[in-house]
Design an enzyme around this catalytic site. Structure first.
Site, short mmCIF file in Angstrom:
data_model
loop_
_atom_site.label_atom_id
_atom_site.label_comp_id
_atom_site.label_asym_id
_atom_site.label_seq_id
_atom_site.Cartn_x
_atom_site.Cartn_y
_atom_site.Cartn_z
N HIS A 130 4.08 20.62 -18.80
CA HIS A 130 3.10 21.67 -18.97
C HIS A 130 3.43 22.51 -20.36
O HIS A 130 2.55 22.71 -21.29
CB HIS A 130 2.47 22.12 -18.03
CG HIS A 130 1.89 23.67 -17.81
ND1 HIS A 130 0.38 23.42 -17.26
CD2 HIS A 130 1.80 25.29 -18.62
CE1 HIS A 130 0.19 24.88 -17.30
NE2 HIS A 130 0.94 25.70 -18.68
N GLU A 131 4.59 23.56 -20.43
CA GLU A 131 5.02 24.49 -21.27
C GLU A 131 4.87 23.01 -22.92
O GLU A 131 4.48 23.91 -23.77
CB GLU A 131 6.58 24.86 -20.76
CG GLU A 131 6.45 25.98 -19.70
CD GLU A 131 5.19 26.67 -19.43
OE1 GLU A 131 4.62 27.44 -20.47
OE2 GLU A 131 4.94 27.02 -18.69
N HIS A 134 1.80 23.40 -24.64
CA HIS A 134 1.60 24.47 -25.18
C HIS A 134 1.37 24.63 -26.75
O HIS A 134 0.76 24.53 -27.10
CB HIS A 134 1.86 25.31 -24.36
CG HIS A 134 0.66 26.39 -23.54
ND1 HIS A 134 -0.41 26.19 -23.04
CD2 HIS A 134 1.47 26.68 -21.69
CE1 HIS A 134 -0.93 26.72 -22.31
NE2 HIS A 134 0.09 26.36 -21.45
N GLU A 206 -5.14 26.42 -19.98
CA GLU A 206 -4.26 26.31 -18.90
C GLU A 206 -4.64 24.93 -18.16
O GLU A 206 -4.04 23.75 -18.19
CB GLU A 206 -4.56 27.40 -18.12
CG GLU A 206 -3.98 28.83 -18.55
CD GLU A 206 -2.05 28.35 -18.82
OE1 GLU A 206 -1.91 27.00 -17.81
OE2 GLU A 206 -1.71 28.75 -20.05
#
EC number: 3.4.24.-
Length: 281
Positions: A130-131, A134, A206
């Site tokens: 997930h990070e 980003h 997100e």
């Protein structure tokens, strides 16, 4: 599109600083704070990641200290075609994580001590993916700049309000009334800055990072389970973090606090989990 939002965010937050300067010192104050904002724009573009790391008291972690962490990140970055980010540990028992940096070549990922203790391998992969998503989607610059500017605005507001407080004994001719009015104006700055942050950092980013991360990890269930664990822990375990940086984290580190709602840019965990489960990867 994100590059345009970065410039719009810088312009909006610079305008807030100019308003602060005008409230403090009229035209000369506005000019001074305009020049300060120009310097902050340059600084925040090149060094906002260091500000975010400092605001969260994170420290660099070596591969010798955390070989498992490095192994997962190296595997995911290779799969996603990303350069290896710098890795940090945030000294907090609350399980959480965030990414920062101005582009994939100058990026960093930080995880808390609590996260490394709580999650299993599949869940850790989901969070790190997930990070990295980003970073891949180039979301991190706008979030990091927002954190740096919001922190600076809050600090300046606090300094001026303390100055106004200690100057309350002066009469209007000595400037006491002006200082008091300035402090009232500054009391309105934090909600405005928070609103700009909320507008600049869309919740849809997100959701996109969740989806991109799940595909990167090849498993949507790991991230879904991790989000449930992190959300539950965030409600029980406090985290000492500047509210201006709370939007950087994968889950809101200030859950339950009123100020958390002011700075919150996180979509509901239940909806994020629902979407991940629907992917069925």
């Amino acid at each position: 599109m994100n590059n345009l939002k970065v410039w719009l965010l810088m312009a909006a937050l610079s305008a807030i600083l100019v308003l602060i300067g005008g409230a403090i010192g009229g035209k000369s104050g506005a000019l001074l704070f305009f020049l300060i904002s120009l310097g902050m724009n340059l600084f925040s573009y090149y060094y906002s990641d260091k500000v975010a790391i400092s605001m969260t008291r994170s420290r660099p972690v070596s591969e010798e200290e955390a070989p498992g962490l490095y192994d997962v990140v190296r595997r995911l970055t290779k799969r996603a075609g990303l350069p290896m980010p710098r890795l940090y540990i945030t000294p907090s028992p609350q399980p959480n994580a965030f990414a920062t940096g101005r582009n994939p070549a100058h990026s960093a990922v930080a995880v808390t001590e609590g996260l490394l203790r709580l999650l299993n391998q599949s869940e850790l992969e989901g969070v790190l993916a997930h990070e990295l998503a980003h970073i891949k989607n180039r979301d991190v610059l706008i979030g990091t700049i927002a954190a740096a500017f919001a922190g600076a605005i809050t600090m300046i507001s606090n300094i001026v309000q303390w100055g106004a407080f200690f100057g309350m004994g002066q009469d209007d001719e000595e400037g006491g009334g002006g200082s008091f009015i300035a402090s009232l104006l500054l009391a309105l700055i934090a909600p405005v800055a928070a609103m700009i942050i909320q507008l600049a950092i869309s919740r849809s980013r997100e959701y996109l990072a969740d989806e991109t991360g799940a595909r990167m990890a090849g498993n949507s269930g790991g991230l879904a389970n991790a989000l449930l664990k992190l959300d539950s822990a965030a409600r029980r375990i406090p985290m000492q973090v500047n509210p201006a940086a709370s939007h950087l984290f994968i889950v809101n580190p200030l859950s339950g606090e009123s100020i958390a709602r002011l700075f919150s840019t996180h979509p509901p965990i239940s909806e994020r989990v629902k979407r991940l489960n629907a992917m069925a990867i």
